[in-house]
Design a protein around this motif. Structure first.
Motif, PDB file in Angstrom:
ATOM      1  N   LEU A 125       0.806  -1.226   0.000  1.00  0.00           N
ATOM      2  CA  LEU A 125       0.000   0.000   0.000  1.00  0.00           C
ATOM      3  C   LEU A 125       0.836   1.270   0.000  1.00  0.00           C
ATOM      4  N   GLY A 126       2.147   1.136   0.218  1.00  0.00           N
ATOM      5  CA  GLY A 126       2.995   2.313   0.282  1.00  0.00           C
ATOM      6  C   GLY A 126       2.854   3.017   1.621  1.00  0.00           C
ATOM      7  N   ILE A 127       3.272   4.269   1.648  1.00  0.00           N
ATOM      8  CA  ILE A 127       3.176   5.056   2.884  1.00  0.00           C
ATOM      9  C   ILE A 127       1.783   5.663   2.947  1.00  0.00           C
ATOM     10  N   ILE A 128       0.931   5.057   3.755  1.00  0.00           N
ATOM     11  CA  ILE A 128      -0.435   5.534   3.932  1.00  0.00           C
ATOM     12  C   ILE A 128      -0.612   5.993   5.381  1.00  0.00           C
ATOM     13  N   PRO A 129      -1.626   6.800   5.669  1.00  0.00           N
ATOM     14  CA  PRO A 129      -1.876   7.219   7.047  1.00  0.00           C
ATOM     15  C   PRO A 129      -2.272   6.039   7.932  1.00  0.00           C
TER      16      PRO A 129
END
Length: 283
Positions: A125-129
């Protein structure tokens, strides 16, 4: 747990571990990307018995936010073998929403099947909150034990808290917030992890929700998500069984031994986040 049940659980964890290793090696990237339009773009990662369901329920009232169909899908861990199609279906009705999220408290557990969760989330998902909601460590332990005692027939009594391997791992270690936060900071920058306390959410819901919405890139209109300015009632599913169990009593010795485990971690957590040292009282 019987020897057969233990063996079944061990085999399930092994297969899950093998699947996750293949995933981290990139062997599942093409499968995951087929459902990219349904991926969540934020996750509530815990902690257990800290109002995660309440928070997810409130956020689901926002017109631009969809929460997964299953509460606590636990996909980036024990349920990874269910596959990306199953996970994508959790968000199939929210493709029109700007934000899709889920809440799985096991993502901040010390269980073996979740040891690679931060890396797995980052890989796909990558860098997500990420949102990490925590509660007074002792109060969280009490609630978690009541949950287990109310649902599991052979759950040990509270005075066995530190003598039971299962209770110590699942219940006590669930309050090691700094340890879990550092696991995520290996893969996510500090600015992508929003931490808040259950006590703050309960005492100041609008302020807390406004901060979360701002963190998620939305206008700060938290008051619109509440019912007459209040949070929803306690989660019926989460309180099932627990309501029939009396709050446990700490002996002086048990509390002392438990604090020896969790207090240094709690103090490190407060220091890392620049929260007041007296956020949680131990007396």
């Amino acid at each position: 747990m019987s020897s057969t049940a233990r063996q079944t659980s061990w085999l399930s964890d092994l297969r899950c571990y093998q699947a996750i290793q293949k995933s981290l090696a990139g062997q599942h990237d093409h499968i995951a990307k087929a459902y990219q339009h349904q991926w969540p773009n934020f996750i509530i990662i815990g902690s257990a018995k800290s109002a995660t369901t309440t928070l997810a329920t409130v956020l689901s009232q926002h017109p631009e936010i969809q929460i997964s169909a299953s509460m606590e899908p636990k996909f980036f861990g024990r349920n990874y073998r269910r596959g990306w199609e199953w996970y994508g279906q959790q968000f199939s009705s929210g493709e029109h929403c700007r934000l899709r999220g889920e809440a799985s408290t096991m993502y901040t557990s010390s269980y073996r099947s979740y040891q690679h969760t931060p890396q797995l989330i980052r890989h796909h998902l990558g860098i997500i909150p990420l949102i990490y909601i925590v509660r007074h460590p002792l109060r969280r332990i009490e609630s978690h034990w009541r949950h287990w005692r109310g649902r599991i027939n052979d759950c040990p009594p509270f005075h066995q808290l530190l003598n039971s391997k299962a209770l110590k791992q699942r219940v006590v270690e669930g309050s090691l917030y700094h340890k879990q936060l550092m696991r995520y900071r290996q893969w996510f920058p500090a600015k992508s992890i929003h931490c808040l306390s259950t006590e703050e959410l309960t005492a100041h819901p609008i302020k807390s929700l406004n901060a979360i919405l701002k963190f998620l890139g939305q206008p700060a209109n938290g008051s619109a998500l509440l019912f007459k300015g209040s949070l929803p009632l306690a989660n019926p599913a989460g309180s099932k069984g627990r309501r029939d169990i009396e709050p446990p009593q700490w002996t002086a010795e048990l509390k002392k031994r438990t604090l020896e485990i969790i207090q240094p971690d709690s103090e490190a957590f407060l220091k890392t986040l620049h929260w007041p040292n007296n956020t949680w009282q131990w007396d």
